[in-house]
Design a protein around this motif. Structure first.
Motif, short mmCIF file in Angstrom:
data_model
loop_
_atom_site.label_atom_id
_atom_site.label_comp_id
_atom_site.label_asym_id
_atom_site.label_seq_id
_atom_site.Cartn_x
_atom_site.Cartn_y
_atom_site.Cartn_z
N ILE A 141 0.96 -1.34 0.05
CA ILE A 141 0.21 -0.09 -0.13
C ILE A 141 0.82 1.26 0.02
O ILE A 141 0.29 2.33 -0.65
CB ILE A 141 -1.08 0.00 1.21
N SER A 142 2.15 1.06 0.49
CA SER A 142 2.89 2.43 0.63
C SER A 142 3.97 2.38 -0.24
O SER A 142 4.63 3.33 -0.69
CB SER A 142 3.51 2.42 2.25
N GLY A 143 4.46 1.20 -0.47
CA GLY A 143 5.76 1.23 -1.58
C GLY A 143 7.07 1.15 -0.67
O GLY A 143 8.21 0.91 -1.09
N PRO A 242 0.10 19.01 -4.58
CA PRO A 242 0.72 18.23 -5.94
C PRO A 242 2.51 18.46 -6.11
O PRO A 242 2.87 17.69 -6.63
CB PRO A 242 0.06 18.87 -6.87
N LYS A 243 2.82 19.27 -5.14
CA LYS A 243 4.29 19.60 -5.20
C LYS A 243 4.89 18.53 -3.90
O LYS A 243 6.31 18.92 -3.79
CB LYS A 243 4.61 20.94 -4.85
N ILE A 244 4.41 17.73 -3.43
CA ILE A 244 5.02 17.14 -2.43
C ILE A 244 6.20 16.40 -2.81
O ILE A 244 7.10 16.59 -1.90
CB ILE A 244 3.92 15.92 -1.76
N ASN A 266 -7.17 7.64 3.90
CA ASN A 266 -8.45 6.95 3.38
C ASN A 266 -8.96 7.23 2.14
O ASN A 266 -9.60 6.46 1.50
CB ASN A 266 -9.56 7.51 4.54
N GLY A 267 -8.25 8.45 1.63
CA GLY A 267 -8.69 8.84 0.14
C GLY A 267 -7.70 8.51 -0.79
O GLY A 267 -7.95 8.59 -2.02
N ILE A 268 -6.70 7.85 -0.49
CA ILE A 268 -5.40 7.64 -1.36
C ILE A 268 -5.25 6.15 -1.59
O ILE A 268 -3.97 5.72 -2.21
CB ILE A 268 -4.46 8.62 -1.36
N LEU A 269 -5.62 5.09 -1.00
CA LEU A 269 -5.21 3.88 -1.06
C LEU A 269 -5.16 3.46 -2.46
O LEU A 269 -6.38 3.25 -3.25
CB LEU A 269 -6.29 2.89 -0.20
N GLY A 270 -4.20 2.93 -2.86
CA GLY A 270 -3.90 2.41 -4.25
C GLY A 270 -3.86 3.58 -5.33
O GLY A 270 -3.71 3.37 -6.54
N ILE A 271 -4.01 4.80 -4.82
CA ILE A 271 -4.19 5.95 -5.96
C ILE A 271 -2.80 6.61 -5.90
O ILE A 271 -2.09 6.79 -6.93
CB ILE A 271 -5.10 7.03 -5.35
N THR A 272 -2.13 6.85 -4.81
CA THR A 272 -0.87 7.41 -4.79
C THR A 272 -0.07 7.19 -3.27
O THR A 272 -0.54 6.57 -2.56
CB THR A 272 -0.76 8.93 -4.60
N ARG A 273 1.16 6.57 -3.46
CA ARG A 273 1.90 6.35 -2.20
C ARG A 273 3.12 6.94 -1.83
O ARG A 273 3.49 8.00 -2.47
CB ARG A 273 2.40 4.94 -2.54
N GLU B 41 0.13 13.08 -12.44
CA GLU B 41 0.44 11.70 -12.91
C GLU B 41 1.61 11.32 -12.72
O GLU B 41 1.56 9.94 -12.22
CB GLU B 41 0.88 12.16 -14.68
N SER B 42 2.73 11.93 -12.20
CA SER B 42 3.90 11.44 -11.56
C SER B 42 3.81 10.86 -10.39
O SER B 42 4.74 9.94 -9.77
CB SER B 42 4.88 12.70 -11.65
N LEU B 43 2.72 11.32 -9.59
CA LEU B 43 2.52 10.58 -8.21
C LEU B 43 1.53 9.56 -8.28
O LEU B 43 1.38 8.97 -7.35
CB LEU B 43 2.27 11.82 -7.49
N ARG B 44 1.05 9.16 -9.39
CA ARG B 44 -0.06 8.31 -9.41
C ARG B 44 0.70 6.77 -9.14
O ARG B 44 1.94 6.54 -10.06
CB ARG B 44 -0.71 8.13 -10.52
N PHE B 45 0.07 6.02 -8.43
CA PHE B 45 0.69 4.54 -8.61
C PHE B 45 -0.09 3.83 -9.61
O PHE B 45 -1.21 3.71 -9.91
CB PHE B 45 0.21 4.09 -7.13
N LYS B 46 0.73 3.37 -10.63
CA LYS B 46 0.34 2.79 -11.85
C LYS B 46 0.50 1.15 -11.66
O LYS B 46 -0.30 0.75 -12.40
CB LYS B 46 1.33 3.06 -13.14
N GLY B 47 0.86 0.47 -10.61
CA GLY B 47 1.12 -0.91 -10.73
C GLY B 47 -0.32 -1.35 -9.78
O GLY B 47 -1.09 -0.61 -9.70
#
Lengths: 514, 465
Positions: A141-143, A242-244, A266-273, B41-47
């Motif tokens: 989930i986190s990478g 977005p600049k994180i 809770n809003g970003i599971l599987g979306i961004t890590r 896009e660059s922060l999106r998890f694509k896997g």
């Protein structure tokens, strides 16, 4: 069905303080007794104690029969509004989602509750497997590369993050120089307070006009003294920064480490890590995103993860698998030691494990998508109310929560956030203001999670609408609230007065006699 | 075959396609994806997260988890003599009944109106602990004893404006790791020797090490080895003579029969409440308490929530609220005292239930029963040839050190043999206290029957002789 506000009244038992219920001689339970043979062999047991250490006066505990104890606490429970009973979307940032009952049942099994933490490894393979596999799940989930469940809550996980950062710089012999931690005002208060315990100087970044932490302020704050960054994203505003990745790059270039407060993810599971954003450390609150119940404020778990490079600093022990068996690994070369005893709140881990197993990869993503959908629906509806605004990022969508402001309503009517909170109670709702300081004036933070249906969200909105109408038409009813709760307006004047405050019944009796 | 992908999960009501469509329309976007517009896009998890196939039926999930848990062997199935920081006591049914109530289990941080019950229950917990401890201020519980001791130490340092702490070298190794991490680079911790015969604190060593820089002396009673320290008054006096505070860790279960630390000079008392009606849970059931006198200089240094009783506008109605809220990090971020967050409130409520059930007679009788049963075990174990009980001349509570050095066997060997007989032997402390050689810390409580102890004694005898 048309959404209406409930004609609600909370249970009010007027239940006395337990000491007032005491009747001399009553008892609530008989504990195991000593066998006659043992008594014959060793005597009364007490006479072995040095005379000056024998308690002469029994403690003045209340004396109640068993059913009376039960009834007392059941009544107190009814005077408490758990998430299972209300539409608990008013405690933003805290992810008051449904905690599945099956998971509670599983965690109440004697196969977990009756385990001693020092048992031989061969007898605890089941619970070690749960700990290890939940670690594997959170890695996905986190990478990041390795998790521990030792921290007993988010704030203790933040302390652990600060400890890891310190150990890292100590390892690089830069500890004396690296003495500052940077955080943001919309990150949790503990992101500032816990590293201060470790001796760090704290620099707090404030938001720019978009509500995002000001990157120019960050650049100014960074120096050779920067030990690390502790930050949430999205912050309490629900706005994703977005600049994180640029933030983490700036910190890394200054030789610092980046810790991601994902108490609420809770809003970003599987979306961004964590990994893609460049963080070295992160933690998830299992009692938030991962559904373990909040328990009136714990027991809880801040599941702490790191990149491979930092594993050698983690608290001991780590749970490992050698291909055949699970085991506790104390051989961590530069470990910070421990932050909590043993291996953490195992019941919370088991509940998180079960929750993830029930949902799987697609299910977790659907959780986040639903949480974001619900939040933006709520945002749309709340903004239709009079006197409220959602400062920053106008017209943008939010992730899982929004920090609103009642500033206009207060100006118009004199009714404050606190008044609204107290009035919402009369309709069976809880509403929370925000963490201090109130950067957003007259704040309210809402987070609907994935757990509540559209109908329930509509009901909450109807409650807010009702209170807003009252504020404009009959502000006194709001200002004098609550009217239908357990108790009426509380006199808080004694709570900051040493001559009057009373944290225990005995202190109260002493002070109220005067 | 029905397409599984479209199944609405019972935990996610708004996955119903029609509802979702309605909400999307109401928001004015074309899909949920559009709501994530701020995540580049660059922060999106694509896997794909590599997680197991979900067990969406509750039954399948239950079977799966129970199958894993069935690999555990518990202290109900084996006779357990492990303690050393987590203790097996009897948990009354009502403790579980109350802490499993939805109203308490699923509440969090409500206001003192709709969550009046939580405030009252935790106020009552603090009040009953106050009676047990003979102290007027007790916190809403923190994570565990290690955290409670760490914070007590930091409080002492702030109150005295000094930065050195003395504590005995006999302390739970895990707790010492927690304290060290919490105080590192801020305080200096120096260890005092114990008397090798009695196991109690070496008063001469204490006198030699204390100075005008000492913020406090932290010691535990009973000690990690279960020894009842009867020099508490002298130790506290020495601390006070040097302007330092006396900080004492105590086992609340012992306080029905032992004098509370406040009565022999403690300024701050701390410890764990796991023994008060909370299951061991493989170490998951801990919660820490901190108690002081009701003086502003102490109250002002707590990082914890302190729930105070007050009145409402209705005559005779009690209300509650936070005492001195601004001292907390919730109130003042890094300017507050240490930090506060979610810890162990539910265990505080549970411990309150436990104390209310036992009452004064119950807690006293419990202490006595533990004394008798542990003394019986010590006596019988000491009779085994080759096995000694260390510090036998001192009184113990609940725990004691068994010395296997003369048996030629390691604790590991002994515990392995015991395990085969269905017994969890004492905690192996050989590696943490290497000077003592092959020793184990045994724990005997009210849950042990005479038969349990006799089985242990026989098994030990068979194992070493």
């Amino acid at each position: 069905m048309k959404t209406k506000v409930r004609n609600f009244h909370q249970a009010k038992w007027d239940e006395p303080i337990i000491f007032e219920l005491s009747t001399k001689g009553e008892r609530g339970i008989i504990m195991p007794d000593v066998e006659h043979e043992i008594e014959e062999e060793v005597g009364d047991g007490i006479s072995k104690i040095p005379g000056n250490m024998i308690r002469k006066q029994v403690p003045n505990l209340p004396e109640l029969s068993q059913m009376r104890v039960l009834k007392h606490y059941l009544r107190l429970s009814q005077e408490n509004l758990g998430a299972d009973l209300n539409v608990d979307i008013g405690q933003g940032t805290c992810t008051m989602k449904y905690s599945p009952k099956i998971n509670d049942r599983l965690a109440n099994s004697p196969k977990l509750t009756e385990l001693h933490p020092s048992q031989d490894g061969s007898t605890v393979q089941g619970i070690l497997e749960i700990l290890y596999k939940t670690d594997l799940f959170l890695r996905e989930i986190s990478g990041l590369d390795k998790f521990t469940f030792q921290p007993g809550g988010g704030s203790q996980a933040i302390l652990a993050m600060a400890s890891l950062i310190q150990a890292y710089h100590d390892f690089n012999e830069e500890c004396d120089k690296k003495d500052e931690i940077i955080t943001t005002i919309f990150s949790h208060p503990s992101d500032a307070a816990a590293p201060a315990v470790k001796g760090y100087k704290i620099i707090t970044i404030y938001p720019n006009e978009d509500g995002l932490p000001d990157i120019e302020a960050l650049k100014e704050a960074v120096s050779g003294h920067t030990a690390g960054l502790l930050i949430t994203n999205p912050e309490d505003t629900g706005i994703f920064n977005p600049k994180i990745a640029e933030f983490t790059r700036i910190i890394h270039e200054a030789g610092g480490l980046c810790g991601y407060d994902q108490a609420n993810a809770n809003g970003i599971l599987g979306i961004t890590r964590s990994k893609e954003a460049g963080f070295d450390i992160c933690f998830f609150n299992l009692h938030k995103t991962f559904s373990s119940p909040h328990g009136c404020g714990g027991p809880a778990t801040g599941a702490l993860g790191v990149t491979g490079e930092l594993v050698k600093f983690m608290p001991v022990p780590l749970v490992e698998f050698d291909g055949e068996k699970y085991y506790l690994n104390y051989d961590v070369s530069h470990s910070i030691g421990k932050v909590r005893s043993y291996y953490g709140v195992t019941a919370a881990v088991l509940k998180a494990y079960s929750w993830i197993m029930s949902l799987g990869s697609e299910g977790l993503k659907e959780v986040s998508r639903a949480a974001v959908l619900n939040n933006n629906y709520l945002l749309k509806k709340v903004l239709e109310l009079r006197g409220v605004s959602a400062p920053y990022a106008k017209g943008r969508h939010r992730i899982e929560q929004v920090r609103y402001s009642w500033e206009k309503l207060t100006e118009d009517t004199g009714v404050t956030t606190e008044d609204i909170t107290n009035r919402m109670v009369d309709f069976g709702f809880h509403m929370w203001s925000s963490h201090h300081p109130f950067i957003v004036p007259q704040p309210m933070t809402l987070e609907p999670t994935e757990s509540y249906s559209k109908a329930e969200i509509d009901e909450y909105i109807a409650g807010l609408k009702k209170v807003v109408e009252e504020a404009y038409e009959n502000p006194d009813i709001v200002k004098s609230a609550p009217h239908n709760s357990v108790v009426h307006k509380i006199d808080t004047s004694s709570l900051d007065d040493p001559s009057k405050w009373a944290v225990t019944w005995r202190a109260y009796l002493k002070k109220s006699k005067k | 075959m029905i397409k599984k992908k479209n199944m609405v999960h019972p935990y996610i009501p708004n996955s119903v396609p029609e509802v979702q469509a309605k909400m999307i329309k109401e928001i004015g976007v074309k899909d949920i994806e559009e709501l994530y517009e701020d995540i580049p896009e660059s922060l999106r998890f694509k896997g794909v997260m590599n997680l197991p196939q979900p067990l969406s039926s509750e039954y399948a999930l239950k079977r799966h988890v129970e199958q894993i848990l069935s690999k555990n062997r518990t202290c109900r199935e084996y006779i357990n003599f492990l303690g050393g920081g987590c203790w097996q006591h009897y948990v009354p049914a009502i403790c579980d009944e109350i802490n499993q109530r939805s109203e308490f289990l699923t509440a969090y941080a409500g206001e003192p109106y709709e969550d009046h019950g939580r405030f009252q229950a935790l106020f009552e917990y603090a009040s009953m602990m106050g009676e047990l401890l003979d102290m007027d201020v007790v916190n809403v519980p923190t994570y565990d004893w290690g955290q409670a001791a760490s914070t007590s130490i930091r409080m002492a340092a702030r109150i005295t404006d000094r930065n050195e702490i003395l504590m005995p070298n006999v302390i739970s190794p895990d707790r010492l790791l927690i304290i060290n991490n919490y105080c590192m680079d801020v305080l200096e911790i120096d260890l005092i020797n114990n008397d090798t015969k009695t196991g109690k604190i070496d008063i001469n060593d204490l006198r030699n090490k204390i100075s005008s820089k000492t913020a406090g002396i932290y010691f535990e009673n009973p000690s990690y080895f279960g020894i009842i320290e009867d020099q508490g008054k002298i130790i506290s006096e020495i601390a006070h003579q040097h302007g330092a505070l006396s900080i004492i860790g105590a086992d609340p279960v012992s306080l029905g029969i032992l004098v509370p630390p406040a009565d022999y000079g403690a300024d701050i008392v701390c410890g764990d409440i796991q023994a008060l009606g909370i299951h061991m849970q493989y170490g998951g059931g801990h919660a820490g308490f901190i108690a002081t006198r009701d003086e502003e200089r102490f109250v002002a240094e707590y990082p914890s929530r302190l729930f105070g009783i007050t009145h409402t506008e209705v005559e005779g109605e009690y209300g509650f609220g936070d005492v001195m809220y601004d001292r907390t990090s919730f109130g003042s971020r890094e300017q507050g005292k240490e930090f506060i967050g979610t810890a162990t409130a539910l265990w505080g409520i549970t411990a309150g239930v436990y104390l209310a059930l036992l009452g004064p007679q119950g807690i006293q009788k419990l202490g006595q029963t533990i004394m008798q049963k542990s003394q019986y075990a010590m006596k019988k174990i000491a009779e085994i040839e080759g096995i000694k009980i260390l510090f036998l001349q001192s009184a113990h509570f609940k725990e004691f050190v068994v010395d296997f050095n003369d048996t030629g066997k390691t604790v590991e060997d002994v515990n392995k043999a015991l395990l085969e007989k269905g017994i969890f032997g004492g905690k192996d402390i050989s590696d943490k206290f290497p000077g003592m050689g092959n020793c184990a810390l045994f724990c005997v409580t009210e849950i042990h029957t005479k038969e349990d102890i006799d089985i242990l004694v026989q098994a030990l005898n068979e194992c070493v002789n």
